[in-house]
Write an enzyme that holds these catalytic residues in place. Structure first.
Site, PDB file in Angstrom:
ATOM      1  N   GLY A   1       0.783  -1.075  -0.075  1.00  0.00           N
ATOM      2  CA  GLY A   1      -0.003   0.008  -0.002  1.00  0.00           C
ATOM      3  C   GLY A   1       0.817   1.088  -0.022  1.00  0.00           C
ATOM      4  O   GLY A   1       0.423   2.075   0.875  1.00  0.00           O
TER       5      GLY A   1
ATOM      6  N   TYR B   1     -13.729  -2.782  10.768  1.00  0.00           N
ATOM      7  CA  TYR B   1     -12.626  -2.323  10.677  1.00  0.00           C
ATOM      8  C   TYR B   1     -11.539  -2.462  11.906  1.00  0.00           C
ATOM      9  O   TYR B   1     -10.445  -2.909  12.098  1.00  0.00           O
ATOM     10  CB  TYR B   1     -12.565  -0.746  10.338  1.00  0.00           C
ATOM     11  CG  TYR B   1     -11.105  -0.152  10.051  1.00  0.00           C
ATOM     12  CD1 TYR B   1     -10.482  -0.219   8.960  1.00  0.00           C
ATOM     13  CD2 TYR B   1     -10.734   0.699  11.217  1.00  0.00           C
ATOM     14  CE1 TYR B   1      -9.455   0.485   8.866  1.00  0.00           C
ATOM     15  CE2 TYR B   1      -9.562   1.484  11.027  1.00  0.00           C
ATOM     16  CZ  TYR B   1      -9.013   1.288   9.855  1.00  0.00           C
ATOM     17  OH  TYR B   1      -7.364   1.906   9.801  1.00  0.00           O
TER      18      TYR B   1
HETATM   19  N1  NAI Z   1      -5.234   7.582   7.765  1.00  0.00           N
HETATM   20  C1  NAI Z   1      -5.636   7.091   9.023  1.00  0.00           C
HETATM   21  O1  NAI Z   1      -6.328   7.829   9.918  1.00  0.00           O
HETATM   22  C2  NAI Z   1      -5.234   6.001   9.475  1.00  0.00           C
HETATM   23  C3  NAI Z   1      -4.666   4.851   8.707  1.00  0.00           C
HETATM   24  N2  NAI Z   1      -4.296   3.554   9.314  1.00  0.00           N
HETATM   25  C4  NAI Z   1      -3.918   2.595   8.406  1.00  0.00           C
HETATM   26  O2  NAI Z   1      -2.947   2.923   7.560  1.00  0.00           O
HETATM   27  C5  NAI Z   1      -2.666   2.066   6.234  1.00  0.00           C
HETATM   28  C6  NAI Z   1      -2.643   3.020   5.146  1.00  0.00           C
HETATM   29  O3  NAI Z   1      -3.747   3.869   5.070  1.00  0.00           O
HETATM   30  P1  NAI Z   1      -3.656   5.200   4.524  1.00  0.00           P
HETATM   31  O4  NAI Z   1      -2.345   5.759   4.082  1.00  0.00           O
HETATM   32  O5  NAI Z   1      -4.260   6.185   5.578  1.00  0.00           O
HETATM   33  O6  NAI Z   1      -4.918   5.430   3.292  1.00  0.00           O
HETATM   34  P2  NAI Z   1      -4.576   5.405   1.761  1.00  0.00           P
HETATM   35  O7  NAI Z   1      -5.878   4.930   1.174  1.00  0.00           O
HETATM   36  O8  NAI Z   1      -4.068   6.625   1.412  1.00  0.00           O
HETATM   37  O9  NAI Z   1      -3.629   4.301   1.372  1.00  0.00           O
HETATM   38  C7  NAI Z   1      -3.997   2.887   1.385  1.00  0.00           C
HETATM   39  C8  NAI Z   1      -2.970   2.477   0.238  1.00  0.00           C
HETATM   40  O10 NAI Z   1      -3.153   0.926   0.336  1.00  0.00           O
HETATM   41  C9  NAI Z   1      -3.492   0.532  -1.263  1.00  0.00           C
HETATM   42  N3  NAI Z   1      -4.285  -0.614  -1.178  1.00  0.00           N
HETATM   43  C10 NAI Z   1      -5.710  -0.654  -0.860  1.00  0.00           C
HETATM   44  N4  NAI Z   1      -6.176  -2.159  -1.076  1.00  0.00           N
HETATM   45  C11 NAI Z   1      -4.626  -2.709  -1.223  1.00  0.00           C
HETATM   46  C12 NAI Z   1      -4.730  -4.159  -1.915  1.00  0.00           C
HETATM   47  N5  NAI Z   1      -5.642  -4.983  -1.928  1.00  0.00           N
HETATM   48  N6  NAI Z   1      -3.330  -4.416  -2.296  1.00  0.00           N
HETATM   49  C13 NAI Z   1      -2.685  -3.496  -2.410  1.00  0.00           C
HETATM   50  N7  NAI Z   1      -2.696  -2.406  -2.165  1.00  0.00           N
HETATM   51  C14 NAI Z   1      -3.961  -2.048  -1.711  1.00  0.00           C
HETATM   52  C15 NAI Z   1      -4.389   1.464  -1.927  1.00  0.00           C
HETATM   53  O11 NAI Z   1      -4.140   1.480  -3.225  1.00  0.00           O
HETATM   54  C16 NAI Z   1      -3.609   2.978  -1.203  1.00  0.00           C
HETATM   55  O12 NAI Z   1      -2.247   3.285  -2.027  1.00  0.00           O
HETATM   56  C17 NAI Z   1      -4.113   1.380   6.324  1.00  0.00           C
HETATM   57  O13 NAI Z   1      -3.905   0.010   6.864  1.00  0.00           O
HETATM   58  C18 NAI Z   1      -5.152   2.036   7.306  1.00  0.00           C
HETATM   59  O14 NAI Z   1      -5.903   1.243   7.878  1.00  0.00           O
HETATM   60  C19 NAI Z   1      -4.410   3.545  10.500  1.00  0.00           C
HETATM   61  C20 NAI Z   1      -4.875   4.513  11.380  1.00  0.00           C
HETATM   62  C21 NAI Z   1      -5.368   5.873  11.224  1.00  0.00           C
HETATM   63  C1  LIG Z   2      -9.775   6.629  17.061  1.00  0.00           C
HETATM   64  C2  LIG Z   2      -9.277   5.657  15.955  1.00  0.00           C
HETATM   65  C3  LIG Z   2      -9.008   6.312  14.720  1.00  0.00           C
HETATM   66  C4  LIG Z   2      -8.510   5.342  13.824  1.00  0.00           C
HETATM   67  C5  LIG Z   2      -8.643   5.974  12.421  1.00  0.00           C
HETATM   68  C6  LIG Z   2      -8.328   4.846  11.442  1.00  0.00           C
HETATM   69  O1  LIG Z   2      -7.910   3.871  11.664  1.00  0.00           O
HETATM   70  C7  LIG Z   2      -9.041   5.000  10.157  1.00  0.00           C
HETATM   71  C8  LIG Z   2     -10.120   5.958   9.932  1.00  0.00           C
HETATM   72  C9  LIG Z   2     -10.622   5.798   8.352  1.00  0.00           C
HETATM   73  C10 LIG Z   2     -11.470   6.628   7.984  1.00  0.00           C
HETATM   74  C11 LIG Z   2     -12.031   7.631   8.788  1.00  0.00           C
HETATM   75  C12 LIG Z   2     -12.865   8.590   8.312  1.00  0.00           C
HETATM   76  C13 LIG Z   2     -13.430   9.731   9.233  1.00  0.00           C
HETATM   77  C14 LIG Z   2     -14.120  10.700   8.558  1.00  0.00           C
HETATM   78  C15 LIG Z   2     -14.635  11.810   9.144  1.00  0.00           C
HETATM   79  O2  LIG Z   2     -14.115  11.990  10.582  1.00  0.00           O
HETATM   80  C16 LIG Z   2     -14.302  12.984   8.479  1.00  0.00           C
HETATM   81  O3  LIG Z   2     -14.664  14.232   9.694  1.00  0.00           O
HETATM   82  C17 LIG Z   2     -12.977  13.345   8.375  1.00  0.00           C
HETATM   83  C18 LIG Z   2     -12.484  14.919   7.747  1.00  0.00           C
HETATM   84  C19 LIG Z   2     -11.206  14.774   7.356  1.00  0.00           C
HETATM   85  C20 LIG Z   2     -10.945  16.288   7.242  1.00  0.00           C
HETATM   86  O4  LIG Z   2     -11.227  17.307   7.868  1.00  0.00           O
HETATM   87  O5  LIG Z   2      -9.834  16.541   6.121  1.00  0.00           O
END
Ligand code: NAI
Ligand SMILES: CCCCCC(=O)/C=C/C=C\C=C\C=C\[C@@H](O)[C@@H](O)CCCC(=O)O
Length: 268
Positions: free
Chosen positions: A12, A150
């Site tokens: 990812g 999730y």
């Molecule tokens: N952004 C947040 O608030 C948080 C994110 N996470 C975790 O961080 C990790 C990364 O997420 P983000 O960077 O935030 O989101 P993002 O959506 O920007 O990045 C996720 C990446 O994973 C790739 N992906 C999705 N499904 C896939 C698959 N089947 N095979 C290969 N690649 C795949 C997507 O194409 C994308 O590039 C995730 O595991 C998410 O659950 C954890 C806590 C908080």
């Molecule tokens: C407290 C646990 C946090 C864990 C977060 C996590 O693992 C993944 C979260 C994925 C999606 C959450 C979406 C939430 C959306 C709304 O809260 C929205 O208000 C976000 C707005 C973002 C912005 O202001 O740019």
């Protein structure tokens, strides 16, 4: 972990936290394979990194982590391309409570498989040199969260990490396994989670009460901490706007009376 000349695989990694982690690993001197389903973003990120860090230090591999053959093939390609493997970051993840089976496949089943493959290629009992696996969990894996599937996947990643991080396993494999648990961070996952409206509203509320959004570099600091702290194994690091803290260090019932804990037998 000293990363100069080492080889890392990040799932990812086309964008978001995976991209941020991959860049931090490149900055520390390693070579990095970026795995993702998003080919255009993945190629673009790889091209950017090639310009900044050298074309021989970064490669993109189109890979859906939920496809067993693709993930296995990608690990083999990394070893063939870079000549080894030292660090795996199982980061790919989605939030989708509608297609919840897919959510489990991406966030949990693929992480189990990524760990098994990491142990296969890095484990000393398999002829590897030892190494490090970092699994991307979430604060949602530690506390109640409005999207239950999730949260389950992320709690599963915490359990997987703690158990694969048991000392007897480290003694055999010399592969440390740790997890990162960030709170809400500005990436694409926030933009369009497929969740019912009530879950979304509740998340907005939690985000506000929790002190707001982190940015990718805040989470990368957590990755850096896990890379630097070579004595950590089975560790679960929470990263929020309030700071960082390790979770779940308390002894289980089998260690509680003596207060003893077996030391790590081997540090990779
Ligand atoms: N952004 C947040 O608030 C948080 C994110 N996470 C975790 O961080 C990790 C990364 O997420 P983000 O960077 O935030 O989101 P993002 O959506 O920007 O990045 C996720 C990446 O994973 C790739 N992906 C999705 N499904 C896939 C698959 N089947 N095979 C290969 N690649 C795949 C997507 O194409 C994308 O590039 C995730 O595991 C998410 O659950 C954890 C806590 C908080
Ligand atoms: C407290 C646990 C946090 C864990 C977060 C996590 O693992 C993944 C979260 C994925 C999606 C959450 C979406 C939430 C959306 C709304 O809260 C929205 O208000 C976000 C707005 C973002 C912005 O202001 O740019």
């Amino acid at each position: 972990m000293q990363l100069s000349g080492k080889v890392a695989l990040v799932t990812g990694a086309a964008q978001g936290l995976g991209k941020g982690c991959a860049e931090a690993i490149l900055e520390r001197g390693a070579k990095v394979a970026l795995l993702d389903t998003n080919e255009s973003a993945g190629q673009e990120t790889a091209a950017d990194f090639a310009l900044k860090y050298g074309a021989d230090r970064c490669t993109f591999i189109l890979c859906d982590v939920t496809a067993k053959d693709q993930l296995e093939g990608a690990f083999q390609k990394v070893v063939d391309h870079f000549g080894g493997l030292d660090l795996v970051v199982n980061n790919a993840g989605i939030l989708n409570e509608v297609q919840w089976e897919k959510c489990i496949d991406v966030n949990l089943v693929s992480v189990v498989r990524g760990c098994h493959l990491g142990l296969r290629y890095m484990g000393k009992q398999n002829g590897g040199n030892g190494g490090l696996i970092i699994n991307m969990s979430s604060v949602a894996g530690l506390y109640a969260f409005p999207s239950p599937v999730y949260a389950t996947t992320k709690a599963g990643v915490v359990g997987l990490t703690r158990s694969l991080g048991m000392d007897y396993k480290l003694g055999r494999d010399c592969v440390r396994v740790n997890a990162l648990c960030p709170s809400f961070t500005t990436t694409a996952i926030l933009a369009d989670p497929e969740v019912p409206e009530d879950q979304y509203q509740h998340m907005k509320d939690m985000l506000e009460r929790g002190g707001g959004l982190m940015q990718i570099p805040d989470v990368v600091k957590g990755l850096a901490k896990l890379l630097d702290e070579d004595d950590k194994n089975g560790a679960v690091l929470e990263v929020t706007v309030q700071g960082m803290k390790y979770h779940g260090d308390e002894s289980g019932p089998w260690d509680r009376e003596s207060g003893t804990h077996q030391p790590n037998l081997c540090i990779a």
